[in-house]
Design an enzyme around this catalytic site. Structure first.
Site, mmCIF file in Angstrom:
data_model
loop_
_atom_site.group_PDB
_atom_site.id
_atom_site.type_symbol
_atom_site.label_atom_id
_atom_site.label_comp_id
_atom_site.label_asym_id
_atom_site.label_seq_id
_atom_site.Cartn_x
_atom_site.Cartn_y
_atom_site.Cartn_z
ATOM 1 N N HIS A 1 -8.592 1.279 -3.474
ATOM 2 C CA HIS A 1 -9.465 1.125 -2.305
ATOM 3 C C HIS A 1 -10.129 2.479 -2.075
ATOM 4 O O HIS A 1 -9.488 3.411 -1.590
ATOM 5 C CB HIS A 1 -8.589 0.689 -1.122
ATOM 6 C CG HIS A 1 -9.287 0.648 0.188
ATOM 7 N ND1 HIS A 1 -8.620 0.482 1.375
ATOM 8 C CD2 HIS A 1 -10.604 0.722 0.515
ATOM 9 C CE1 HIS A 1 -9.489 0.469 2.375
ATOM 10 N NE2 HIS A 1 -10.692 0.626 1.876
ATOM 11 N N HIS B 1 -1.567 -1.328 -4.086
ATOM 12 C CA HIS B 1 -2.781 -0.870 -3.398
ATOM 13 C C HIS B 1 -2.740 0.652 -3.254
ATOM 14 O O HIS B 1 -1.770 1.215 -2.742
ATOM 15 C CB HIS B 1 -2.816 -1.531 -2.020
ATOM 16 C CG HIS B 1 -4.061 -1.294 -1.235
ATOM 17 N ND1 HIS B 1 -5.206 -2.049 -1.394
ATOM 18 C CD2 HIS B 1 -4.344 -0.406 -0.251
ATOM 19 C CE1 HIS B 1 -6.137 -1.638 -0.548
ATOM 20 N NE2 HIS B 1 -5.643 -0.639 0.166
ATOM 21 N N MET C 1 -12.234 4.987 -0.262
ATOM 22 C CA MET C 1 -12.840 5.334 1.028
ATOM 23 C C MET C 1 -13.497 6.687 0.836
ATOM 24 O O MET C 1 -13.036 7.711 1.362
ATOM 25 C CB MET C 1 -11.741 5.373 2.106
ATOM 26 C CG MET C 1 -11.267 3.986 2.490
ATOM 27 S SD MET C 1 -9.663 3.988 3.298
ATOM 28 C CE MET C 1 -8.602 3.871 1.857
ATOM 29 N N MET D 1 -11.352 -5.083 6.345
ATOM 30 C CA MET D 1 -10.531 -4.087 7.038
ATOM 31 C C MET D 1 -10.202 -4.612 8.431
ATOM 32 O O MET D 1 -11.104 -4.929 9.209
ATOM 33 C CB MET D 1 -11.289 -2.748 7.172
ATOM 34 C CG MET D 1 -11.409 -1.934 5.902
ATOM 35 S SD MET D 1 -9.860 -1.660 5.013
ATOM 36 C CE MET D 1 -8.898 -0.709 6.213
ATOM 37 N N SER E 1 0.863 -1.193 0.000
ATOM 38 C CA SER E 1 0.000 0.000 0.000
ATOM 39 C C SER E 1 0.887 1.226 0.000
ATOM 40 O O SER E 1 1.664 1.446 0.937
ATOM 41 C CB SER E 1 -0.883 0.008 1.248
ATOM 42 O OG SER E 1 -1.433 1.296 1.426
ATOM 43 N N ASP F 1 -4.815 3.908 -1.802
ATOM 44 C CA ASP F 1 -5.879 4.319 -0.882
ATOM 45 C C ASP F 1 -6.425 5.687 -1.267
ATOM 46 O O ASP F 1 -5.705 6.685 -1.195
ATOM 47 C CB ASP F 1 -5.333 4.352 0.551
ATOM 48 C CG ASP F 1 -5.090 2.953 1.082
ATOM 49 O OD1 ASP F 1 -6.050 2.163 1.097
ATOM 50 O OD2 ASP F 1 -3.947 2.646 1.460
ATOM 51 N N MET G 1 -8.937 8.544 -0.360
ATOM 52 C CA MET G 1 -9.712 9.044 0.794
ATOM 53 C C MET G 1 -10.228 10.450 0.512
ATOM 54 O O MET G 1 -9.523 11.260 -0.090
ATOM 55 C CB MET G 1 -8.831 9.078 2.037
ATOM 56 C CG MET G 1 -8.185 7.743 2.372
ATOM 57 S SD MET G 1 -7.345 7.829 3.966
ATOM 58 C CE MET G 1 -6.434 6.284 3.946
ATOM 59 N N ASP H 1 -6.542 -5.820 5.011
ATOM 60 C CA ASP H 1 -5.885 -4.506 4.958
ATOM 61 C C ASP H 1 -5.914 -3.854 6.339
ATOM 62 O O ASP H 1 -6.985 -3.622 6.900
ATOM 63 C CB ASP H 1 -6.659 -3.635 3.941
ATOM 64 C CG ASP H 1 -6.059 -2.258 3.742
ATOM 65 O OD1 ASP H 1 -4.954 -1.995 4.237
ATOM 66 O OD2 ASP H 1 -6.726 -1.449 3.057
HETATM 67 C C1 DX5 Z 1 -5.952 2.365 5.834
HETATM 68 C C2 DX5 Z 1 -5.614 1.893 4.450
HETATM 69 C C3 DX5 Z 1 -4.516 0.917 4.353
HETATM 70 C C4 DX5 Z 1 -3.205 1.354 4.918
HETATM 71 C C5 DX5 Z 1 -2.689 0.188 5.677
HETATM 72 O O1 DX5 Z 1 -7.175 2.997 5.810
HETATM 73 O O2 DX5 Z 1 -6.749 1.302 3.835
HETATM 74 O O3 DX5 Z 1 -4.359 0.409 3.032
HETATM 75 O O4 DX5 Z 1 -2.232 1.729 3.978
HETATM 76 O O5 DX5 Z 1 -1.565 0.562 6.353
HETATM 77 P P1 DX5 Z 1 -0.798 -0.418 7.330
HETATM 78 O O6 DX5 Z 1 -0.370 -1.595 6.521
HETATM 79 O O7 DX5 Z 1 0.322 0.418 7.829
HETATM 80 O O8 DX5 Z 1 -1.771 -0.796 8.435
HETATM 81 ZN ZN ZN Z 2 -6.441 0.293 1.900
#
Ligand code: DX5
Ligand code: ZN
Length: 236
Positions: A65, A32, A67, A136, A7, A34, A36, A174
């Site tokens: 992903h 991956h 969010m 999650m 990620s 993220d 947001m 994740d």
């Molecule tokens: C958090 C993200 C993850 C994040 C995970 O909301 O969806 O993908 O990067 O990070 P680690 O592996 O550090 O928990």
């Molecule tokens: Zn994620």
């Protein structure tokens, strides 16, 4: 076969291409990303323009992903940017079935994500149409959080349902997936292992990815051995 999914949330944003290449050399096989919106989750990150730039530097699948609220509004843009997999949150989609259809209509693999407090059962109706389910194992929004142990039960439940319903979705996990948790996550049945801080925080993504993938592969062998023994026991 289990896959390591770095990620980039924990990568150095000033040199994303270099970071991705290193994670790929270490065995990362899906990237991956993220997304947001500062609304569905209390943090802001990146959007389609970053996906478009990353598309030019890697041929690995780009696992987005989302969010965000109003995911439908952005599906076409992500497709144009070159995203391969799009995961949307059960909690953020009022018409989840429609959103998953929309993702597939745009030529991408649809996936659904559940927060720690959301039950696996709520997904039964959409399981046949998803490429993967993302569990999650922290509350979404930030990297570097602690793994929530009951996530393992949800992974087991999804693996059981997949066998029972004769489906072939993959199970992704994740949040807090790191050196101390990756084996138990694989043993529980996860296939796609997202890791952010465990890969990038040390500044040696290639090395850390390699170590994590090795641990995951060993746990997978154990899992396969156990499955074999339980099938044999059932046959007796
Ligand atoms: C958090 C993200 C993850 C994040 C995970 O909301 O969806 O993908 O990067 O990070 P680690 O592996 O550090 O928990
Ligand atoms: Zn994620």
């Amino acid at each position: 076969m289990v896959e390591l999914v770095p990620s980039i949330l924990s990568a150095d944003f000033s040199k994303l291409a270099v970071e991705i290449e290193a994670a790929e050399r270490g065995g990362g096989s899906v990237i991956h990303i993220d997304i947001m919106d500062g609304h569905f989750v209390p943090n802001l990150t990146m959007g389609p323009p970053v996906v478009k730039s990353l598309r030019k530097v890697t041929s690995l699948p780009l696992d987005c992903h989302l969010m965000i609220d109003n995911a439908d509004k952005f599906i076409a843009e992500f497709a144009e940017a070159g995203a391969n997999w799009i995961a949307v949150h059960y909690e953020a989609c009022r018409h989840l079935h429609r959103t998953l259809q929309l993702i597939a209509q745009h030529g991408m693999e649809p996936a659904v994500v559940i927060n720690p407090a959301t039950r696996v059962d709520f997904l039964i109706e959409v399981l046949p149409m998803v490429h993967h389910v993302l569990v999650m194992s922290v509350n979404p929004g930030f990297g570097g959080q602690k793994f929530i142990p009951f996530s393992l039960d949800k992974i087991r439940q999804l693996a059981g349902l997949r066998a029972e319903l004769n489906l072939n979705y993959r199970i992704e996990v994740d949040g807090g997936v790191a050196h101390d948790t990756i084996a138990s996550v694989v043993e529980a049945g996860a296939d796609l292992l997202v890791a952010g801080s465990a890969v990038f925080d040390s500044g040696h993504p290639e090395r850390e990815a390699r170590v994590l993938l090795k641990m995951a592969r060993e746990a997978e062998q154990q899992r396969q051995g156990q499955n074999f023994h339980s099938r044999q026991a059932a046959a007796i």
